[in-house]
Design a protein around this motif. Structure first.
Motif, mmCIF file in Angstrom:
data_model
loop_
_atom_site.group_PDB
_atom_site.id
_atom_site.type_symbol
_atom_site.label_atom_id
_atom_site.label_comp_id
_atom_site.label_asym_id
_atom_site.label_seq_id
_atom_site.Cartn_x
_atom_site.Cartn_y
_atom_site.Cartn_z
ATOM 1 N N ALA A 193 7.856 6.410 -4.627
ATOM 2 C CA ALA A 193 6.760 6.814 -3.739
ATOM 3 C C ALA A 193 5.971 5.610 -3.241
ATOM 4 O O ALA A 193 5.604 5.528 -2.062
ATOM 5 N N THR A 205 8.027 3.823 -0.642
ATOM 6 C CA THR A 205 8.050 4.588 0.606
ATOM 7 C C THR A 205 6.727 4.477 1.339
ATOM 8 O O THR A 205 6.682 4.349 2.576
ATOM 9 N N LEU A 206 5.624 4.505 0.597
ATOM 10 C CA LEU A 206 4.302 4.359 1.215
ATOM 11 C C LEU A 206 4.160 2.984 1.859
ATOM 12 O O LEU A 206 3.606 2.853 2.965
ATOM 13 N N ASN A 262 8.638 16.043 0.739
ATOM 14 C CA ASN A 262 7.432 16.158 -0.080
ATOM 15 C C ASN A 262 6.710 17.478 0.161
ATOM 16 O O ASN A 262 6.146 18.059 -0.773
ATOM 17 N N ARG A 294 -4.510 8.799 -2.479
ATOM 18 C CA ARG A 294 -3.526 8.260 -3.409
ATOM 19 C C ARG A 294 -3.843 8.657 -4.848
ATOM 20 O O ARG A 294 -5.017 8.615 -5.279
ATOM 21 N N LEU A 344 1.965 10.686 1.274
ATOM 22 C CA LEU A 344 3.086 10.362 2.154
ATOM 23 C C LEU A 344 3.142 11.309 3.350
ATOM 24 O O LEU A 344 3.451 10.898 4.481
ATOM 25 N N GLN A 348 0.430 10.266 5.724
ATOM 26 C CA GLN A 348 0.797 9.003 6.383
ATOM 27 C C GLN A 348 1.782 9.236 7.523
ATOM 28 O O GLN A 348 1.610 8.711 8.637
ATOM 29 N N GLN A 349 2.820 10.019 7.269
ATOM 30 C CA GLN A 349 3.826 10.256 8.299
ATOM 31 C C GLN A 349 3.265 11.057 9.470
ATOM 32 O O GLN A 349 3.610 10.819 10.629
#
Length: 528
Positions: free
Chosen positions: A337, A340-341, A400, A459, A475, A478-479
């Motif tokens: 994770a 990926t972040l 997710n 987070r 995540l 963020q996306q």
């Protein structure tokens, strides 16, 4: 050596050379013109002398001395400053006055078509010869047979002579003047070239001073930095470098200024990316060291138990091994994770392309069914729905969303039931919005209290009984932000469970791509 000095030296060398070359082309033309003027004067004087010379030759052939003397005076008066030589029909010299060669043998013995040049003792002369008939009629064609040094039988000769010295002196004067102009033009051309070069290169020097005044260590937009609030002539800056292209009116300088501004902008962008990557690496290290401390301590404790009790009962040993596996899975999930972040914080626009969101939803549902066999997933999606996005990021977001709903969507011991809907929301004309893709993920779990719905996207925010890393919904947020969309948690229409709703803009003909958010600190920023 300065450019203006080089231009001055080149001008000092080239301009005199051009003057000399022009003189070399001019001098033959000047000499020819002077010779033509002299020949024209000879022809004019010859035409004026011919009547008197005819009478002189006729008087000589008839033996009339008084008439001959009178005609000689007239010829002398009409000769002016030219030389005249008259030969009688018998070949004898009747008159010889004015400047002429000392050696008369160099003079033409017969009339010709025009003036000729003869040389005697280093001097040259132009001579025009005409035949004069003994009966008073000129014989310009010079026919007949010659006798002695005279011309045709029964005819005399008129020779008009002019020294070429004056014309030669004029040509020499022209040569001296050409050389003088060449010598004078060297310093004058150097001064003018230097002055013009200084004026022409002034914008280049200003550009050089502005570029030299840039401070890479100054913070973008700070009072001390070029282009900052306190800098002279500050009018705003397109980037942290504070360099603005100026219009000077010189195309080359303007192009160089624009290219330099573009280069500095790209440099600032690259520096910003590098700084962001370093911040991301530091944040990754700090978060990893903090979050991994607990699972690593648990791993150490369980390993110590196994080492200290080799004869541990099988049931207790299986329990310890299961905890080790859980801790290992938690470590792996946490590192994945965080990585990926970090990728999301550093992704660039060239990773985005048109993708089929409906296909990604179906693929994510199949993967979720495999990972969570006890959960029921109902998917309602169109055959195709294209968005402009980062395919890897969208897969992470969907995985997710569905994984979070599967883990937390069960209630009262029953497995979760997850409903996924993908649709298109048409634009609202009054609001000026474009069409959007709308994704909802509903579960049948206990839901999230309204006061906690914003905090779950930070987070490492998780419930005490949560097996995850606390980064799943971070995540997702963020996306959604990277794709210019939004995400929110609400309650389903029936009020039971939790709904995660994501909206993503659909590409428009006038805006086929999107602009990444300027702030991307999901890993490094506080309070996320």
């Amino acid at each position: 050596m300065r450019l203006s000095t080089r231009i001055a030296l080149w001008a000092a060398a080239l301009v005199p050379l051009l003057v000399v070359l022009a003189g070399l082309l001019l001098l033959p033309l000047v000499g020819r013109d002077l010779r033509h003027q002299q020949d024209a004067r000879l022809a004019e004087r010859t035409a004026a002398l011919l009547p008197s010379v005819r009478a002189l030759v006729a008087a000589d052939s008839k033996g009339r001395p008084k008439v001959e003397q009178n005609q000689q005076r007239k010829v002398v008066d009409d000769a002016l400053d030219l030389g005249v030589r008259v030969t009688g029909t018998d070949g004898g010299v009747l008159l010889s006055v004015g400047p002429q060669p000392q050696d008369t043998d160099v003079l033409p013995a017969a009339p010709g078509g025009g003036p000729v040049t003869v040389r005697d003792r280093g001097s040259s002369w132009r001579v025009l010869t005409r035949a004069v008939g003994g009966n008073g009629n000129g014989n310009s064609n010079g026919t007949g047979t010659g006798k002695g040094s005279g011309g045709a039988a029964g005819a005399g000769l008129l020779q008009v002579i002019a020294p070429t010295g004056p014309a030669d002196r004029q040509a020499a004067a022209v040569r001296r003047r050409v050389l003088l102009v060449a010598l004078v033009s060297a310093p004058v051309a150097a001064l003018l070239g230097f002055a013009l070069a200084e004026r022409a290169t002034a914008p280049l020097r200003r550009l050089s001073r502005r570029a030299a005044g840039l401070d890479p260590a100054a913070a973008p937009g700070s009072p001390g930095s070029p282009g900052g609030p306190g800098s002279p002539g500050s009018t705003g800056s397109p980037g942290g470098h504070g360099f603005l292209p100026e219009r000077t009116g010189t195309t080359e300088i303007d192009e160089l200024s624009s290219a330099l501004a573009l280069l500095l902008t790209r440099y600032d962008e690259q520096a910003r990316r590098t700084a962001q990557a370093l911040d991301t690496a530091r944040a990754f290290s700090a978060d990893a060291s903090h979050e991994l401390r607990t699972p690593l301590m648990s791993l150490r404790t369980n390993l110590d138990v196994l080492a200290a009790h080799p004869d541990l009962p099988a049931a207790d040993r299986d329990e310890v091994v299961a905890e080790l596996r859980q801790d290992h899975a938690r470590l792996l999930d946490l590192l994945t994770a965080l990585s990926t972040l970090a990728r999301g914080d550093l992704v660039q626009l060239d990773a985005f392309q048109p993708v089929d969101l409906a296909e990604l939803v179906d693929a994510a549902a199949e993967e979720a069914r495999r990972r969570h066999p006890g959960t029921v997933f109902d998917v309602h999606a169109p055959a195709e729905l294209r968005v402009f996005g980062w395919e890897s990021g969208l897969r992470i977001m969907l995985a997710n969303l569905l994984g979070n709903a599967a883990v937390h969507g069960g209630a009262d011991g029953f497995p979760a039931r997850v409903t996924v809907r993908l649709s298109v929301r048409l634009p609202v004309r009054l609001a000026g919005e474009g069409a959007e893709a709308r994704l909802t993920v509903d579960d049948s779990g206990p839901g999230v209290p309204p006061e906690d719905r914003a905090a779950v996207f930070q987070r490492f925010h998780r419930r005490r009984d949560s097996p995850g890393s606390g980064l799943g919904l971070t995540l997702v947020a963020q996306q959604a932000a990277l794709h210019g969309g939004t995400v929110a948690l609400t309650a389903p229409p029936d009020g039971t469970g939790c709904r995660a709703e994501v909206t993503l803009p659909l590409p428009r003909p006038d805006a086929p791509t999107l602009e990444l958010p300027a702030r991307r600190d999901w890993l490094t920023g506080p309070g996320r």
